[in-house]
Structure formats: C-alpha cells, structure tokens
Design a protein around this motif. Structure first.
Motif, PDB file in Angstrom:
ATOM      1  N   HIS A  82      69.469   9.072   5.457  1.00  0.00           N
ATOM      2  CA  HIS A  82      68.165   8.914   6.126  1.00  0.00           C
ATOM      3  C   HIS A  82      67.463   7.700   5.545  1.00  0.00           C
ATOM      4  N   GLU A 312      64.592  10.034  14.728  1.00  0.00           N
ATOM      5  CA  GLU A 312      64.234  11.319  14.219  1.00  0.00           C
ATOM      6  C   GLU A 312      63.045  11.936  14.933  1.00  0.00           C
ATOM      7  N   HIS A 355      62.862  15.034  12.865  1.00  0.00           N
ATOM      8  CA  HIS A 355      61.930  15.084  11.741  1.00  0.00           C
ATOM      9  C   HIS A 355      61.158  16.406  11.767  1.00  0.00           C
ATOM     10  N   HIS A 388      64.426  16.407   6.554  1.00  0.00           N
ATOM     11  CA  HIS A 388      63.366  16.758   5.580  1.00  0.00           C
ATOM     12  C   HIS A 388      63.392  18.245   5.215  1.00  0.00           C
ATOM     13  N   ARG A 412      61.727  12.941  -1.143  1.00  0.00           N
ATOM     14  CA  ARG A 412      60.329  12.566  -0.926  1.00  0.00           C
ATOM     15  C   ARG A 412      59.446  13.149  -2.019  1.00  0.00           C
ATOM     16  N   ASP A 450      64.838   8.374   2.730  1.00  0.00           N
ATOM     17  CA  ASP A 450      63.703   8.165   3.631  1.00  0.00           C
ATOM     18  C   ASP A 450      62.981   6.851   3.331  1.00  0.00           C
TER      19      ASP A 450
HETATM   20 ZN    ZN Z   1      60.931  11.755   9.008  1.00  0.00          ZN
END
Ligand code: ZN
Length: 628
Positions: A82, A312, A355, A388, A412, A450
């Motif tokens: 990602h 996404e 997402h 995620h 993240r 990400d």
């Molecule tokens: Zn995302």
C-alpha cells in the motif's frame, strides 16, 4: 580457453551462463523447502539456481557478473502493498522530507535553508512521512517558527491527515483571507482579529489540506519523469522492488499515470508497480468506474506495470478518514451508491481494494458484499481486500474470510499511535490492527506503509513496527501476541503483496523460476538488535536481474541518474529519508537522545533569554510546550 578468475570462481563455458551470480551470502529464501542458501544465479531476469556457492559455479561464464556478498544477508526484494508511489514520484523532488529526522531543531534548520534556496513563485512543501512523535521535542513547529524560518517563501507543512501549517507567505499565495469560508469537513483557524492564523485542520476530512497543497506549482513533464525515477531509486535504497499503488486523491486516470507508463515503455522502471484506479469526484464515481470498465482490464500490462483493480476509494461517501485526533467520522447513508459500484466491478470481473479504518465502516461494507454474494456476485478469484482495518473485529474478520477477501495493513500507528492511544486507550491500540487474529484465521495479510503523505516510505520502519510493536516515539503499542517474528513480518512485506496481485508463484521467494528481485542488506535483519531494524538499508538491490541500487562495497555497479531538476529541489540538497545511525545497544540510544534533548533545550533557553523570559546564569528550564 581459461580466463581470469572472477571473485575466486574460474568461469567455464556453460551452455546458458548466468548474467549475475550473488555468492558468499546468507540467503533467506522465504521457501520452506530450502530456507537458507549462500548463492543465487540469475539469467534473463529470473532465478536459475539457489543453493551453495558450489551449485552456481557451473553457471558462471566469461560474461557473468559475480557479486561477492561478503557474508551479508540477502532477502527477497520487499513489496510495499500500500504505497502511493505514482503520486509520490510526481512530487518527490519538490518536497522537503522530514522522514527520519529526529529533532524539530534539525527539521527547522532544513526548512530555513530550503526557504533560502527556493526561487520566487515556488513553495517549500513538507508533505507527510513524519510525525511530531519522532522528534525529541515531541511537538510540532509553531506558526511563529515557520514565519521566522521563511519570511517570504510560502511554506506548507502537512502533519499526517490531521493538520497543515502555513506561514504567512503561503496564506497569501493560497488566497486565504478573513472572508474565506470553512469548507465542509475542514477548519481554517482564525485569530482574535478574524484573520487566518495559518493552521488548517482536517475536521475530519483531509480535503482542505490537499486542495491547499494543490495550489502550489507542479513540475513540468520532463521533471516529473526524472522525479519519479529518483523516487523509485530512493525506494530501491531500502531493498524495495515492488509496490502496489493505492491511487489516491489528485491521482486521475489516465492523466497522472502517463509518467510511469512512459518509464515502463522506456524500460526505465526500477520498481514493479501494480496500480489501482480511484474515482476522483464525488457524485461521478459510477461514471468513472463504468468508463474504466469499458476501456481497460485488470491484469493488463506486464510484470513491471500492471492494472490490479479499482480503489482504494470506490465512492467518497464511504470513506472514513483516519484522523485520530478527531472523533470517528459519522458516515451518512452511502450504501446504495456503494452497492452499485461494487456490483458493477464484480459483474465485470474487477477486483478492488477498499480503504476502511474502523470496524463500524467495515461491518456496513460487508453487509453490502454479503448481499451481492447471495446473488452469486462474489466469486472466488476476483481479488478484493480491505486496506487499513485498524479496529476490525474478530466477527468481521470471519465474514471477510467467508467471502474470500484479504487485508492489507500499514504502520500508520507508527506515526499516529500517540493520538490513537489518547482517544481510544492503550488496550485498543494493543490490538490495532489485530494482526494475530487475521493470521490465525488464515487470511491473506499484506504489509505496507501508506506512504507518502502519512507514513514514511521506509519499509524498515514498518517492519520494525510489526516486530517490536513500537511507534516512532519509542512507545510500545502492540500486545505481545500481536507482534510478529521477523520471518513472518518479512513474509507480509514480500509474499503478502505478491498474493494481492496473484504473483505468489513468481514473486516473494527466492526460488528457481522466481523473478530475480532481491536485496543484499547492510545489516542482518535476523541478527541485529530489534531497535536497529528500522535503520536497515540495502547495499545492493536487484530487480529483474538488473542492479538498480549499489552502495558501500558495491559502489559504481550502477550508473547515476541524471542530476535532479529543478536545481533548487530539496532532495538535491538533503536527499530523501534522513538516516540516523542505528542505535545498537540501548545505552547508546539513550545517550544519543539525552544529547539531542540537551541541545534542543539550550537553544530554547537562548530563545527565552533573548525575550527576557529566562534569567541569565540560571540553567535551562524544562521545555515548556506553551512557550509561544
Ligand atoms: Zn487509505
């Protein structure tokens, strides 16, 4: 006729000699049938032999390049599942990267110098890849500091998806005045006098931040090509050989894909990219998807650049932004448009990625998928996945498994962990995302970053997070059972991504017949202290049998790229990720931090002295976060 021995190997005259042999290595193959080896032989971009050094000798001919790995660790090339790599490449050389910078003091010094070397009309942009948590000062720059560092040059500093800081020159350049209304989902903070202060807040959507950034000038086409090449090389620096592009806002198809397509056409990609298509405009999503379904097909392209599906984002109303400093967004009734979008994709054999940060969103999405599945519209083999999934529940994971879906996780929380803990508590952070629960169910799980606008693109920061459970602040977030051993973490970053593109038989392992994608690491991932994992870089990266990155003892094996253009590029001056020295022993790390903190507080003391808020001769006081 015999020739000179090469690296101790006397070349023979094999019928099909290897192009490249890497020997004297500790090869981690990721292949359970032969987990360890010392040598790999490559021809025509594919691995032809894996084994002991002796096994590759018969493949060495006069034209074979033999690389002595000097006993270093070799791993399959990393795959970031990602990464916003296409958009990242188009902007890379225009952005000042605070990735890896360990003190705000250094970050501001870079900013000050960059402001001085930036020509009129251009902006200084710091667009993600860092967090206040990584600084010894543990705070953001203040607006006063930005204005002091850059009195005349517009400065835009993006902090995660939370906020953007603009100096006065940027407010002027972007056209913000006391009369500019707050857009939906965003706040332009105003001072006592009603004027914008320079602070923009995602409340909770990041559109205000991104649309402001979009007012800055972009590169011309030739510079975009070079910028992308430099970005891909920067990724090769960390042993990355593949990425799955998650598309993103301000990445329109086909316009913004032309640069990577041009590089693919010229054979100048140094990273394999599988890409997704992302509807850009709320209200037009179905039209966009329909047009793409009519004109292109997933799987089109080749092993260097291939369309992998939609997402996404599918419909804007279904997107739950992960701004953990704000409450979870309350999404309206999005299901009807969303169902139409997913139905259209599934009816036409398109996979997608979606997402979704919170379980509340995932449950609603799953209800739509299950309805379509009941109509026979979710066949196995149409690859689809959630991206995620930080707070996904066990029950939702069961439902994902039942529908044949996968999950793509990113670090993240390395950058937003402190904010997540503040809002949801340490117990929730310990399970965010619930890696063990995903793996126990046998789900396909892929690892990614990400990057570039929230996390850094350095995959080793993500691998460190997977293994240690620690954020860049050093705080341990993950529960013990939710941390992965090193081999499993690496699997998420190699085979994981390969599974999402259906390439698990040719990518992610060092086996005969696999693509020759590998990295010789500067430090042994499997042996270094845990804290040092985040500091690993590659000394030699090979993609498709081609050497694309070579430093240290391999310096000179690959030609330099053309010099970075424009000349004022922050990357030309500072480079990309700012590597610090690996901490090694914990005591050395501690000493380092104390020294940096002392320097920072001395500077602050001088600042206070100059303003009469400290007494000369007295020692520097503890840092006051409210000193503005
Ligand atoms: Zn995302």
């Amino acid at each position: 006729m015999s020739t000179m021995p090469v690296a101790g190997v006397r070349p023979g005259t094999p019928e099909q000699p290897a192009d490249l042999v890497v020997r004297n290595a500790k090869v981690f193959t990721n292949d359970p049938r032969r987990p360890q080896a010392t040598a790999v032989a490559i021809r025509d971009g594919v691995i032809r032999a894996v084994g002991d050094d002796a096994d590759t000798v018969p493949l060495v001919g006069p034209g074979t390049r033999v690389v002595d790995a000097l006993g270093r660790r070799v791993v399959p090339g990393l795959n970031d599942a990602h990464l916003h790599v296409i958009r990242g490449g188009l902007n890379y050389v225009m952005e000042l990267r605070w990735d890896g910078v360990r003190s705000l003091r250094q970050a501001l010094a870079m900013l000050r110098e960059q402001a001085e070397r930036t020509p009129a009309g251009q902006w200084v942009r710091v667009v993600g890849g860092w967090s206040a948590d990584q600084f010894v000062e543990r705070r953001l720059p203040t607006l006063a500091e930005l204005n002091a560092a850059a009195p005349d040059t517009p400065v835009f500093v993006l902090h995660l998806y939370q906020s953007a800081l603009l100096n006065k020159a940027a407010l002027r350049a972007a056209g913000f005045t006391r009369d500019t209304p707050d857009p939906a989902g965003g706040q332009i903070v105003r001072g006592h006098d009603g004027e914008p202060t320079g602070l923009l807040i995602a409340a909770p959507g990041a559109l205000l931040l991104y649309s402001t950034l979009a007012k800055a000038p972009t590169l011309d086409e030739a510079d975009k090509v070079d910028s992308t090449r430099h970005f891909l090389r920067e990724l090769n620096r960390f042993g990355l050989t593949s990425a799955i592009d998650a598309a993103g806002g301000f990445q329109s198809f086909p316009e913004n894909y032309g640069t990577v397509m041009e590089l693919a056409r010229r054979g100048e990609l140094t990273l394999r990219i599988a890409y997704h298509l992302f509807p850009q405009t709320a209200g037009q999503e179905l039209d966009d998807l329909k047009r793409w379904i009519d004109t292109v097909r997933p799987g089109e392209g080749d092993e260097w650049l291939r369309l992998n599906g939609a997402g996404e984002n599918l419909t804007w109303a279904a997107a739950d932004f992960e701004n953990f400093t704000e409450p979870r967004p309350q999404l309206g009734a999005y299901e009807s448009e969303f169902e139409k979008a997913v139905r259209m994709l599934m009816e036409n054999g398109w996979g997608f990625r979606l997402h979704a940060t919170y379980d509340e969103t995932i449950r609603r999405d799953l209800a739509v998928f299950e309805k379509l599945a009941a109509e026979g519209l979710f066949p196995q083999g149409n690859r689809w996945l959630f991206d995620h999934a930080e707070t996904v529940s066990g029950e939702s994971l069961d439902r994902i498994a039942a529908l044949g879906g996968a999950v793509s996780v990113q670090n993240r929380l390395s950058f937003q962990g402190e904010a997540f803990v503040s809002r949801y508590g340490a117990a929730a952070a310990a399970e965010a995302p619930p890696l063990r629960a995903m793996l126990d169910r046998g789900l396909t799980v892929a690892g990614g970053t990400d990057a570039t606008r929230v996390s850094s693109y350095n995959p080793w920061v993500a691998l460190h997070w997977l293994v240690s459970g620690r954020a860049v602040s050093g705080r341990r977030l993950a529960a013990e059972h939710n941390r992965l051993d090193r081999a499993r973490a690496l699997e998420l970053f190699t085979l994981g991504g390969a599974r999402l593109t259906g390439e698990q038989d040719v990518k992610g392992r060092l086996t005969v017949g696999s693509y020759a994608d590998l990295a010789v690491l500067g430090a042994d991932y499997f042996a270094v202290p845990e804290a040092d994992i985040a500091h690993i870089e590659s000394v030699l990266t090979v993609v498709g049998g081609r050497i694309v990155h070579a430093v240290a003892e391999h310096e000179g094996l690959v030609a330099d790229l053309p010099a970075i253009s424009p000349e004022w590029s922050p990357v030309a001056r500072f480079g990309g990720y700012q590597a610090g020295s690996a901490p090694g022993l914990a005591g050395a790390q501690q000493a380092d931090r104390v020294l940096e903190a002392a320097a920072a507080s001395d500077e602050q003391f001088a600042w206070r002295l100059a303003r009469g808020s400290a007494v000369p001769g007295q020692s520097a006081l503890p840092q006051d976060p409210c000193f503005l």
